[in-house]
Write a protein that holds these residues in place. Structure first.
Motif, PDB file in Angstrom:
ATOM      1  N   ALA A   1      31.405  35.835  43.562  1.00 46.17           N
ATOM      2  CA  ALA A   1      30.892  36.946  42.755  1.00 46.17           C
ATOM      3  C   ALA A   1      31.552  38.258  43.170  1.00 46.17           C
ATOM      4  N   ALA A   2      31.773  38.438  44.459  1.00 44.97           N
ATOM      5  CA  ALA A   2      32.412  39.664  44.939  1.00 44.97           C
ATOM      6  C   ALA A   2      33.855  39.762  44.457  1.00 44.97           C
ATOM      7  N   LEU A   3      34.563  38.646  44.473  1.00 42.59           N
ATOM      8  CA  LEU A   3      35.943  38.643  43.989  1.00 42.59           C
ATOM      9  C   LEU A   3      35.993  39.035  42.515  1.00 42.59           C
ATOM     10  N   ASN A   4      35.114  38.486  41.726  1.00 37.84           N
ATOM     11  CA  ASN A   4      35.103  38.801  40.301  1.00 37.84           C
ATOM     12  C   ASN A   4      34.606  40.220  40.034  1.00 37.84           C
ATOM     13  N   TRP A   5      33.692  40.706  40.872  1.00 31.72           N
ATOM     14  CA  TRP A   5      33.222  42.087  40.744  1.00 31.72           C
ATOM     15  C   TRP A   5      34.370  43.064  40.968  1.00 31.72           C
ATOM     16  N   VAL A   6      35.204  42.790  41.958  1.00 36.31           N
ATOM     17  CA  VAL A   6      36.360  43.650  42.230  1.00 36.31           C
ATOM     18  C   VAL A   6      37.271  43.703  41.011  1.00 36.31           C
ATOM     19  N   ARG A   7      37.486  42.575  40.381  1.00 35.62           N
ATOM     20  CA  ARG A   7      38.353  42.551  39.199  1.00 35.62           C
ATOM     21  C   ARG A   7      37.698  43.277  38.020  1.00 35.62           C
ATOM     22  N   ASP A   8      36.385  43.063  37.838  1.00 38.59           N
ATOM     23  CA  ASP A   8      35.686  43.703  36.725  1.00 38.59           C
ATOM     24  C   ASP A   8      35.584  45.221  36.899  1.00 38.59           C
ATOM     25  N   GLU A   9      35.421  45.667  38.140  1.00 41.91           N
ATOM     26  CA  GLU A   9      35.210  47.084  38.428  1.00 41.91           C
ATOM     27  C   GLU A   9      36.482  47.769  38.938  1.00 41.91           C
ATOM     28  N   HIS A  10      37.635  47.206  38.617  1.00 42.50           N
ATOM     29  CA  HIS A  10      38.869  47.709  39.217  1.00 42.50           C
ATOM     30  C   HIS A  10      39.143  49.169  38.872  1.00 42.50           C
ATOM     31  N   VAL A  11      38.718  49.607  37.694  1.00 39.39           N
ATOM     32  CA  VAL A  11      38.976  50.999  37.306  1.00 39.39           C
ATOM     33  C   VAL A  11      38.151  51.945  38.172  1.00 39.39           C
ATOM     34  N   SER A  12      36.843  51.693  38.259  1.00 36.87           N
ATOM     35  CA  SER A  12      35.979  52.579  39.052  1.00 36.87           C
ATOM     36  C   SER A  12      36.299  52.503  40.541  1.00 36.87           C
ATOM     37  N   LEU A  13      36.791  51.366  40.995  1.00 37.25           N
ATOM     38  CA  LEU A  13      37.160  51.212  42.401  1.00 37.25           C
ATOM     39  C   LEU A  13      38.564  51.731  42.694  1.00 37.25           C
ATOM     40  N   ASN A  14      39.318  52.018  41.639  1.00 39.80           N
ATOM     41  CA  ASN A  14      40.706  52.490  41.774  1.00 39.80           C
ATOM     42  C   ASN A  14      41.565  51.443  42.495  1.00 39.80           C
ATOM     43  N   VAL A  15      41.432  50.189  42.059  1.00 39.92           N
ATOM     44  CA  VAL A  15      42.219  49.108  42.654  1.00 39.92           C
ATOM     45  C   VAL A  15      43.004  48.386  41.568  1.00 39.92           C
ATOM     46  N   ASP A  16      44.037  47.705  42.008  1.00 36.82           N
ATOM     47  CA  ASP A  16      44.908  46.938  41.120  1.00 36.82           C
ATOM     48  C   ASP A  16      44.404  45.501  41.039  1.00 36.82           C
ATOM     49  N   PRO A  17      43.904  45.048  39.896  1.00 42.28           N
ATOM     50  CA  PRO A  17      43.345  43.702  39.787  1.00 42.28           C
ATOM     51  C   PRO A  17      44.396  42.607  39.908  1.00 42.28           C
ATOM     52  N   PHE A  18      45.669  42.989  39.924  1.00 43.45           N
ATOM     53  CA  PHE A  18      46.735  42.006  40.067  1.00 43.45           C
ATOM     54  C   PHE A  18      47.358  42.038  41.464  1.00 43.45           C
ATOM     55  N   SER A  19      46.697  42.759  42.378  1.00 40.64           N
ATOM     56  CA  SER A  19      47.183  42.812  43.759  1.00 40.64           C
ATOM     57  C   SER A  19      45.987  42.645  44.698  1.00 40.64           C
ATOM     58  N   ILE A  20      45.465  41.416  44.730  1.00 46.66           N
ATOM     59  CA  ILE A  20      44.267  41.092  45.499  1.00 46.66           C
ATOM     60  C   ILE A  20      44.618  40.089  46.596  1.00 46.66           C
TER      61      ILE A  20
ATOM     62  N   VAL B   1      26.626  47.230  45.481  1.00 41.55           N
ATOM     63  CA  VAL B   1      25.861  45.988  45.377  1.00 41.55           C
ATOM     64  C   VAL B   1      26.497  45.112  44.316  1.00 41.55           C
ATOM     65  N   VAL B   2      26.662  43.832  44.644  1.00 43.97           N
ATOM     66  CA  VAL B   2      27.218  42.833  43.733  1.00 43.97           C
ATOM     67  C   VAL B   2      26.120  41.858  43.358  1.00 43.97           C
ATOM     68  N   SER B   3      26.058  41.479  42.111  1.00 41.40           N
ATOM     69  CA  SER B   3      25.087  40.485  41.662  1.00 41.40           C
ATOM     70  C   SER B   3      25.701  39.097  41.740  1.00 41.40           C
ATOM     71  N   SER B   4      25.101  38.217  42.539  1.00 38.08           N
ATOM     72  CA  SER B   4      25.601  36.851  42.661  1.00 38.08           C
ATOM     73  C   SER B   4      25.192  36.020  41.458  1.00 38.08           C
ATOM     74  N   GLN B   5      25.617  34.778  41.426  1.00 38.08           N
ATOM     75  CA  GLN B   5      25.401  33.919  40.254  1.00 38.08           C
ATOM     76  C   GLN B   5      23.926  33.763  39.917  1.00 38.08           C
ATOM     77  N   ASP B   6      23.072  33.728  40.952  1.00 41.61           N
ATOM     78  CA  ASP B   6      21.639  33.553  40.697  1.00 41.61           C
ATOM     79  C   ASP B   6      20.894  34.872  40.599  1.00 41.61           C
ATOM     80  N   GLY B   7      21.632  35.986  40.533  1.00 38.10           N
ATOM     81  CA  GLY B   7      21.018  37.296  40.372  1.00 38.10           C
ATOM     82  C   GLY B   7      20.701  38.013  41.665  1.00 38.10           C
ATOM     83  N   THR B   8      20.927  37.376  42.808  1.00 35.38           N
ATOM     84  CA  THR B   8      20.662  38.016  44.094  1.00 35.38           C
ATOM     85  C   THR B   8      21.650  39.153  44.336  1.00 35.38           C
TER      86      THR B   8
END
Length: 365
Positions: free
Chosen positions: A172-191, A88-95
């Protein structure tokens, strides 16, 4: 620089001895359109589409009551697939915005790279009205074969939510991926980002937003994207693009279907409010104010699609402003061809997606 695919994608030619489409239902397709269509699609039209009520005649209330009945052919429940998990991702208005994450599984040699993996965000189609985490699950399972993590984003839809929240949810989803890159095991510089139809529109807006925010993207990969605010038009004749006129009574996404989506997203009484809430170019990426420094882009259009010309016009504007662009038009195909597993060109779309993602993320062997 540009890499324009001058060969495009050829018409699907029936193999020797293959059955030809029967005539039942072909009278529903206008004579000037009929010879342009892929024979495989014509048979699907006869077997399936011609036997169903036109989509624009089904009230949105009925669709909401029975969403599974109205899902695209590539829809499936992928939640139990190996390497798939929901977040779940939190959007700008908290949804809270549901997303489904597809991690790579074994390749043809039975090997899984340890990661961190490149990541691709997918925004589904559906006219900003339809879609969920089932809608394009088949496409997401295909794209992860490139060796990337795929994040499928179920942004909010109209009419329950005012148009434009979809952009905020995607951002919000794009920024969540970058913020959670460690737990997601993704490269924040290869999106990379992309989507079909409405999802393609969303990815084009994010392409500009990411550039403005200093977020590097490897690729923007929209398919059959609307690049104007065509959903706000009163009549199809108001579009300046020839394909919008030529295929306004096409077998898929005719003007009545476009207007159906427009009535949910941008009704006349809400349009002034929508235009005040968001930047004008969110509604029409073709009107974006700054075209410099945008990421590499792979735009795919369908020949028999009213949105064809505006998608290709966006590609040409990118080229004119120095962006590396690959443009491919799938000949003989209607708007949603990539959803139809019976078509050879859908399978070609799959192969093209995998190849483009491998190239963009440096995964080619």
């Amino acid at each position: 620089m540009s890499n324009l695919d001058s060969t495009l994608a050829g018409h699907a030619v029936p193999k020797p001895g293959a059955s030809q489409p029967t005539n039942d239902g072909l009278d529903l397709i206008e004579e000037h359109i009929l010879p342009k269509l892929d024979p495989e699609f014509l048979q699907y039209f006869i077997d399936v589409i011609a036997k169903q009520p036109p989509a624009h005649t089904i009230p949105i209330e009925e669709v909401r009551k029975s969403p599974q009945k109205h899902q695209p052919p590539c829809a499936l429940d992928s939640s139990k697939e190996k390497g798939v998990g929901d977040h779940v991702v939190s959007s700008q208005d908290g949804t809270s915005i549901p997303v489904r994450v597809y991690h790579p599984v074994e390749d043809e040699r039975g090997v899984v790279r340890p990661g961190p993996h490149p990541v691709h965000l997918n925004f589904h189609g559906g006219g900003f009205v339809l879609g969920d985490l089932h809608s394009e699950a088949g496409l997401c399972l295909v794209m992860r074969k490139a060796g990337v993590v795929v994040v499928d984003v179920n942004y909010r839809h109209c009419p329950e939510t005012i148009w434009g929240k979809c952009i905020q949810d995607a951002w919000a989803a794009l920024n969540w991926v970058r913020d959670e890159h460690v737990s997601l095991n993704v490269d924040p510089f290869s999106i990379s980002i992309g989507g079909v139809s409405a999802g393609g529109h969303i990815s084009l807006v994010l392409q500009h937003m990411a550039r403005d925010a200093g977020i590097p993207l490897k690729l923007c990969m929209p398919t059959v994207p609307p690049t104007t605010d065509c959903l706000s038009l009163d009549y199809y004749t108001q579009s300046p693009y020839p394909s919008f006129h030529e295929f306004h009574r096409g077998p898929v996404l005719p003007w009545k279907r476009i207007k159906y989506f427009g009535n949910q997203c941008m009704p006349r009484d809400k349009l002034p409010e929508i235009r005040k809430m968001w930047p004008d170019w969110w509604l029409a990426p073709m009107r974006a104010p700054n075209w410099s420094g945008l990421c590499n882009t792979y735009i795919r259009t369908a020949e028999v699609d009213p949105l064809r010309d505006e998608g290709e016009a966006y590609a040409m504007k990118l080229v004119a402003n120095g962006t590396m662009v690959t443009l491919k038009r799938y000949l003989g195909c209607p708007h949603t061809f990539m959803y139809l597993g019976v078509l050879s060109q859908k399978r070609q779309w799959d192969e093209d997606s995998i190849h483009a993602l491998k190239v963009a993320h440096g995964l080619l062997k």
